[in-house]
Design a protein around this motif. Structure first.
Motif, PDB file in Angstrom:
ATOM      1  N   GLY A 346      62.320   8.808  28.498  1.00  0.00           N
ATOM      2  CA  GLY A 346      63.725   8.793  28.868  1.00  0.00           C
ATOM      3  C   GLY A 346      63.957   8.952  30.348  1.00  0.00           C
ATOM      4  N   SER A 347      62.911   8.758  31.153  1.00  0.00           N
ATOM      5  CA  SER A 347      63.041   8.791  32.617  1.00  0.00           C
ATOM      6  C   SER A 347      62.755   7.399  33.147  1.00  0.00           C
ATOM      7  N   THR A 348      62.790   7.250  34.467  1.00  0.00           N
ATOM      8  CA  THR A 348      62.452   5.951  35.047  1.00  0.00           C
ATOM      9  C   THR A 348      60.948   5.802  35.277  1.00  0.00           C
ATOM     10  N   ALA A 349      60.165   6.833  34.942  1.00  0.00           N
ATOM     11  CA  ALA A 349      58.726   6.804  35.176  1.00  0.00           C
ATOM     12  C   ALA A 349      58.019   5.882  34.195  1.00  0.00           C
ATOM     13  N   GLY A 350      56.830   5.433  34.603  1.00  0.00           N
ATOM     14  CA  GLY A 350      56.002   4.626  33.716  1.00  0.00           C
ATOM     15  C   GLY A 350      54.929   5.487  33.070  1.00  0.00           C
ATOM     16  N   GLY A 351      53.780   4.872  32.776  1.00  0.00           N
ATOM     17  CA  GLY A 351      52.661   5.614  32.212  1.00  0.00           C
ATOM     18  C   GLY A 351      52.805   5.873  30.723  1.00  0.00           C
ATOM     19  N   ILE A 352      51.876   6.645  30.189  1.00  0.00           N
ATOM     20  CA  ILE A 352      51.859   6.937  28.755  1.00  0.00           C
ATOM     21  C   ILE A 352      53.003   7.862  28.368  1.00  0.00           C
ATOM     22  N   LYS A 353      53.428   8.737  29.214  1.00  0.00           N
ATOM     23  CA  LYS A 353      54.501   9.712  29.062  1.00  0.00           C
ATOM     24  C   LYS A 353      53.967  11.054  28.568  1.00  0.00           C
ATOM     25  N   THR A 354      54.535  12.099  29.138  1.00  0.00           N
ATOM     26  CA  THR A 354      54.110  13.467  28.841  1.00  0.00           C
ATOM     27  C   THR A 354      54.242  13.805  27.364  1.00  0.00           C
ATOM     28  N   VAL A 355      55.312  13.369  26.718  1.00  0.00           N
ATOM     29  CA  VAL A 355      55.542  13.743  25.326  1.00  0.00           C
ATOM     30  C   VAL A 355      54.445  13.195  24.417  1.00  0.00           C
ATOM     31  N   ARG A 356      53.918  12.020  24.717  1.00  0.00           N
ATOM     32  CA  ARG A 356      52.841  11.468  23.893  1.00  0.00           C
ATOM     33  C   ARG A 356      51.568  12.291  24.050  1.00  0.00           C
ATOM     34  N   HIS A 357      51.253  12.664  25.296  1.00  0.00           N
ATOM     35  CA  HIS A 357      50.087  13.531  25.516  1.00  0.00           C
ATOM     36  C   HIS A 357      50.272  14.857  24.789  1.00  0.00           C
ATOM     37  N   LEU A 358      51.485  15.368  24.808  1.00  0.00           N
ATOM     38  CA  LEU A 358      51.767  16.656  24.179  1.00  0.00           C
ATOM     39  C   LEU A 358      51.565  16.576  22.668  1.00  0.00           C
ATOM     40  N   ILE A 359      52.056  15.520  22.059  1.00  0.00           N
ATOM     41  CA  ILE A 359      51.895  15.362  20.609  1.00  0.00           C
ATOM     42  C   ILE A 359      50.430  15.217  20.233  1.00  0.00           C
ATOM     43  N   LEU A 360      49.684  14.440  21.010  1.00  0.00           N
ATOM     44  CA  LEU A 360      48.257  14.274  20.724  1.00  0.00           C
ATOM     45  C   LEU A 360      47.507  15.589  20.903  1.00  0.00           C
TER      46      LEU A 360
END
Length: 484
Positions: A346-360
């Motif tokens: 939900g930001s303008t950033a790219g990448g995998i995203k922090t929330v996905r790393h957190l869930i994994l």
């Protein structure tokens, strides 16, 4: 399933019209700076407006129906058309002389990657540099999200378009109506851009430089008006200001909305925000002290350079204040790993995203518990709520496909003649929409020297990364075109 191609062409035409209007805003800069590029801008505007108007006019009476499959075509080809039309100011002005380089620069702009082929940025006309910055600002929140606020005027619902374009696991609506959501996102986006512009001007930048860098900061894009990027401005106040606004740009805009409403407890209780904030603070402190004490002999400068580069990489902004590849091998490896992290969903950033790393990470930790208690039902929890197995599997699938795409991209780039380190760096930074990588595309290099095929590969990776893989990859599956 029947595709509604007339509706698709109608929306694409509208996107070109909107892009042409943005393009025309470069004209006042050409007049003010007397850079003699007004005719190049006017020709680019006329062609883009003409093409968009024709598409819009000849489909104006069609039934305006957009189904789910149509949305994927609109989003993907909308991004490509925007980038293609954006090449015209570069080509007509002579700033870039061939389509390959111009498209690379434009797709890098709209996807907010920030990788550049310009060898001497400061030699480019101010109006063209403004257009270069503006492409990132447009792409930052997404031209599709902007259009969502306008689509109801022509009778097309916006929710499907918003979900297909919005970065992250899902599009978190701030209000029940999607148009209201889009408008509020843009109010925050514009407000932060203007605030940063004023602060950068107060701290010593010219209005022109301040505005351009604010456009690309909030877009997490990283295009600069200077060859040395932010290293051109050694003023600590300027660099700390940009660090703060890069952090804002990499934060979930929903959280910023709640924060501006004074709901700070709700923001801090968000698991993703806490992970995002604490990882930046922790990494910046530990490695900033190391660089400042061991390498620079100046604690404040070391902390500032490390904090700037880590925030720039995590938020995928790509600004450069120091050559992080010269610090230490283990820090170069850390910076390479950060190319895969990304900011908040939900930001303008790219990448995998922090929330996905957190869930994994949470799921991996719980798997250890499940080894001892195989019969127990232990769900992954995010923000105090159980995450469904379907979402966990989707996150896992996304990360796996992301890494596979990175490997394939690196192999293809290596086949064009790039060395291993450069191929890996170019693939990772293009797919993650970061900008600088490692190897010969590091923070003190650019992409001008890449062979043409490598530039097209990187351009494709940028588009894949910006639209989060699935939106584009679905178009290459047979079931997409023949599905019911």
């Amino acid at each position: 399933m029947r595709f509604h191609f007339k509706s698709i062409i109608h929306i694409l035409g509208m996107l070109l019209i909107i892009n042409s209007v943005f393009m025309l805003t470069a004209l006042p800069f050409s007049i003010y700076f007397q850079d003699m590029q007004h005719w190049a801008i006017l020709k680019a505007f006329a062609i883009t407006m003409g093409a968009g108007s024709l598409a819009f006019f000849f489909t104006r009476q069609t039934e305006r129906v957009v189904k789910k499959r149509d949305v994927y075509i609109v989003v993907t080809f909308g991004w490509i058309l925007m980038a293609l039309s954006a090449t015209l100011p570069y080509l007509f002005s002579g700033a870039i002389h061939n389509l390959t380089d111009a498209f690379f620069e434009c797709i890098s702009g709209y996807t907010t990657t920030g990788a550049s082929i310009l060898k001497d940025i400061e030699a480019v006309a101010p109006s063209i540099l403004y257009w270069r910055s503006l492409t990132q600002w447009i792409g930052g929140m997404g031209i599709i999200v902007l259009t969502v606020a306008i689509l109801p005027l022509i009778g097309v619902g916006g929710m499907q378009l918003f979900v297909a374009e919005a970065p992250g696991i899902s599009a978190d609506k701030l209000r029940p109506r999607i148009t209201d959501t889009a408008k509020r996102l843009w109010v925050i986006y514009i407000g932060l851009t203007l605030t940063e512009t004023v602060l950068l001007r107060v701290f010593g930048m010219t209005w022109y430089d301040a505005f351009n860098h604010s456009l690309t900061t909030m877009a997490t894009g990283g295009f600069s008006t200077k060859n040395a990027s932010i290293a051109h401005f050694p003023n600590p106040l300027i660099q700390y200001t940009i660090i703060i606004f890069m952090f804002f740009a990499g934060t979930n805009f929903s959280m910023m909305y709640f924060g501006f409403q004074g709901q700070l407890k709700k923001v801090w209780n968000n698991d993703e925000f806490r992970a995002y904030f604490l990882s930046i603070v922790g990494l910046s402190t530990v490695f900033g002290l190391y660089v400042g004490y061991q390498l620079y002999g100046d604690i404040e400068l070391g902390f500032r350079d490390v904090a700037f580069q880590l925030v720039s990489l995590i938020t995928t902004t790509g600004f450069v204040s120091a050559d992080y590849t010269s610090w230490a091998p283990f820090l170069t490896i850390l910076c390479f790993i950060l190319l895969f992290v990304g900011g908040s969903a939900g930001s303008t950033a790219g990448g995998i995203k922090t929330v996905r790393h957190l869930i994994l990470a949470k799921n991996g930790w719980l798997d250890l518990k499940r080894q001892l208690h195989p019969s127990a039902v232990i769900p992954v929890r995010l923000n105090g709520k159980a995450v469904s197995g379907e979402i966990t599997y989707t996150v896992l699938a996304f990360v796996i496909i992301f890494l596979i795409t990175f490997v394939i991209g690196a192999m293809l780039l290596a086949m064009t003649g790039l060395d291993l380190m450069t191929a890996m760096g170019a693939s990772a930074t293009s797919l993650g929409n970061v900008g600088p990588g490692i190897g010969s595309v590091g923070p003190v290099d650019n992409f001008a020297w890449l062979p043409p095929m490598a530039k097209w590969i990187c351009s494709s990776l940028m588009l894949l990364g910006r639209l989060e893989l699935f939106t584009v990859l679905l178009l290459f599956t047979p079931f997409f075109w023949r599905g019911n």
